[in-house]
Scaffold this active site. Sequence first.
Site, PDB file in Angstrom:
ATOM      1  N   ASN A 229      22.799  16.416  36.193  1.00  0.00           N
ATOM      2  CA  ASN A 229      23.712  17.234  36.988  1.00  0.00           C
ATOM      3  C   ASN A 229      22.960  17.887  38.140  1.00  0.00           C
ATOM      4  O   ASN A 229      21.928  18.538  37.929  1.00  0.00           O
ATOM      5  CB  ASN A 229      24.332  18.329  36.109  1.00  0.00           C
ATOM      6  N   GLU A 230      23.454  17.692  39.344  1.00  0.00           N
ATOM      7  CA  GLU A 230      22.985  18.394  40.546  1.00  0.00           C
ATOM      8  C   GLU A 230      21.467  18.449  40.690  1.00  0.00           C
ATOM      9  O   GLU A 230      20.873  19.529  40.820  1.00  0.00           O
ATOM     10  CB  GLU A 230      23.577  19.804  40.583  1.00  0.00           C
ATOM     11  N   PRO A 231      20.804  17.312  40.697  1.00  0.00           N
ATOM     12  CA  PRO A 231      19.345  17.323  40.896  1.00  0.00           C
ATOM     13  C   PRO A 231      18.928  17.804  42.281  1.00  0.00           C
ATOM     14  O   PRO A 231      17.748  18.081  42.511  1.00  0.00           O
ATOM     15  CB  PRO A 231      18.957  15.846  40.699  1.00  0.00           C
TER      16      PRO A 231
END
Length: 831
Positions: free
Chosen positions: A477-479
């Site tokens: 998620n959302e790196p």
Amino acid sequence: MLEERHEIIEFSPNIPLKIFMHKLGFVARHWHKSLELLMVLEGTIEITLDGTTYMLNGEDIILINSNSIHEIHSESAVMIALQIDLARMNQFDNSLENLSFDCNSSTSSDSGKFNGIRFTIATMIRENAHNAKGAEYKNYALCYYLVSELLSNFQVPTTEAMKTQQKYMVRLTRIINYIQEHYAENFSLSDLAESEQLSVPYLSNFFDKHMGIKFSQYYTNVKLSHAVNDLLSSDDSIEAIAIKNGFTESHSFVRCFKKRYEMLPSTYRKDKKMQGLNAPTPENLNYLLIEPSSYLHKLTKYLGNIDESFYNTSREYTDEINRSSISVASPMKELKHTFKKFTTVGRAKELLNSNIQSMLRDLQEHIGYEYIKFHGILSDDMMVVSRTGGKLQFHYVLVDMALDFLMSIHLKPLIQLSFMPKELASDLNKTTFYSAFNTSPPKEFSEWELLIEDFTKHLIERYGIKEVLTWPFCVWNEPVTPKSMFGFGNDNLFFRFYEITYRTVKKVCPEIIFGSPSILYMENLGSDIWIRNFVAYTKKHNCIPEFMNMHYYSDIIPSVNNQNFYIAHAASSSFPKRTDDFSLWIGSIRKIISSLNLPDIPIYLTEWNFTLSHRNLINDTCFKSCYIMKNLLKNYDRLDSFGYWSLTDLLEENALPDTLFHGGLGIYTMNGLRKNVFYAFYFANMLGNELIMAEDGYFITRKEDCYQIITYNYIHYGNLFASGELFDITETSRYSAFDISRRLQVNLGLEQLENGRYEIIEYFVNREHGSCYDLWISMGGVPLNPQDTNLLRGLCVPGYHKEYRLVEKNTLSYTALLEPLEIRFAEIKPV
């Protein structure tokens, strides 16, 4: 640190006044023709005004006269500043701009006489919380009221010293401009004297007398301020920075710098970098901590003595939309209703919560989604990984319970492979959320591969290959976010992690659909660069995603190198002033993905909300349902999904509050009450499959011989709220950001209907119907016991209206009169 300021009220050109909010560090000596009023909101400032230094604390006020030289020091104090152009207010006194005032609460024993000014500032801010009709006239009146207060309480004679100072302002301006333009040339006082055609001794005395500081000290300060900017914005050597900014050599620069900042330039640079002040993204920013700013709330107490009618708009305005000759016989296009592709819940573990299961059943019964997105299917709260005698063991009992429940209500999972089990984690301390997830990379990639391979095989064995092939997979998620959240702090490391996960899943079953990680795309933080680098990597290493997985929130999170004024102890964000930000965002992301020359792949929006904040009080108001309705209809089917985040306020990302209506993001409250935003999706679910007509304010569809119309009265928040300030928004009063005097009448003329008798059924949600927050306020706004909650649950339904109409000459006129922020669904069907 230099001054940062932000204009929180944008007056019309006819108003001779501007209001800013400042975050102050050091502001060098300067002057301006306009008057400036400063009011401290937080912190302490030291201001040197015409050679005298004053200390100002919270709610202190000081006025800076025209052309008064002043300098300000503080440690990030926050203040309101008013700039007043008296020359444009001389209808009654031609000499007004030449008057002087002594207005300084830090030296006065009578604080009360400053309350008229505080009242004026507070009232101006309240008046401009939204763009109400007639506000310009009140602004104009308040400007003159402020001048009246200054004339009555603070006017002083203009001294000869002031007149002399003003006489030499033109020369001083030329001198300061010369210094700013030539500071890097290491010029001398004699060079400056020659440009002014003055002797060196005269110029030296002149500068010292009128600027209150010796020329050499002022010139050094100018060079240092430019050098500090280079220290923080470049990797140039100390020697290069010294020469670039007018120092003869590095030793003199270091000596002057140490005298001013009490440390070496190298130490200063290192310290600021550690604080994140030189990073391209805010490495220490955790968006879960975002809170609306409340600096201005301190001003609201000065509104108490004013008649409410002064700042409340008593008259209601009705805008109109008139659209005749709408042919119902010629649909524009077929609708796919992609908003029903994804719903969302916080984490896999929440799927085992009976309250959340009840909410999902209700959602499926009344809307019916195809997929659900959630985090943490592999995280420690799902008890997937253990290690015995050094050997890894995998357990899927809780995972199976969660997925079995989803199958029972006909929801397919997006298998987001996250987050890192502690037995595999490289950093046990890298966690995020209140109920923590570990977000570090694996210590050993080989162990992560073992888990992913075993887990994928388990899913196929339990649910069958045919079923699993309908489930999309992704990893993480959302790196793109900082290392303090989900990012690895090294993009190439994450790209390698993605590649390994992709290949492991495909090794088990090449037909499984594998997409990009969830990507939070925010234009001002440069996330498009991350997207481009990620896709370039996947092309080079033959692991191209088969769908793009995007997140949208309208928050404008300040980048570290361009921090907004109101960032202090907690993070804060501002919001777009433009009303079509979501539409523009969709256009932007489609353009980016198109430019990457990817195959024609779906673009799934799997998280979408107005704000990232779990504590923004307008989340509970009718603004939310109207905002979602407007943006959903304006962008209907432009993306392959619109996954609203999230199902419920019962999220384990932040500590759960004691109050039910705390500004949460959910479709349901923590105890399962439907919030008004539920009905935005409920209304959309009743639309037909053929689009007849859609414009701002209405959306018309057809289903067989029935016609569906959604109308909405969207009102954008004012500039003050857009700047991130709540001001006078409180738990029980949350609509001051909106002009709630504006009603909307939509008049639609439908043609080419079959003649005959028709039934018209309407459902509507506004502050009196279907909004559990507003109903709670009407019940007294007090804590609810179980009986109260059940009563509220029964009352929290849309308003309803039904009538019969006779259609002759194949024409029907439909009219909807909408309250502010109301959404309305109507179906017209033959009887």
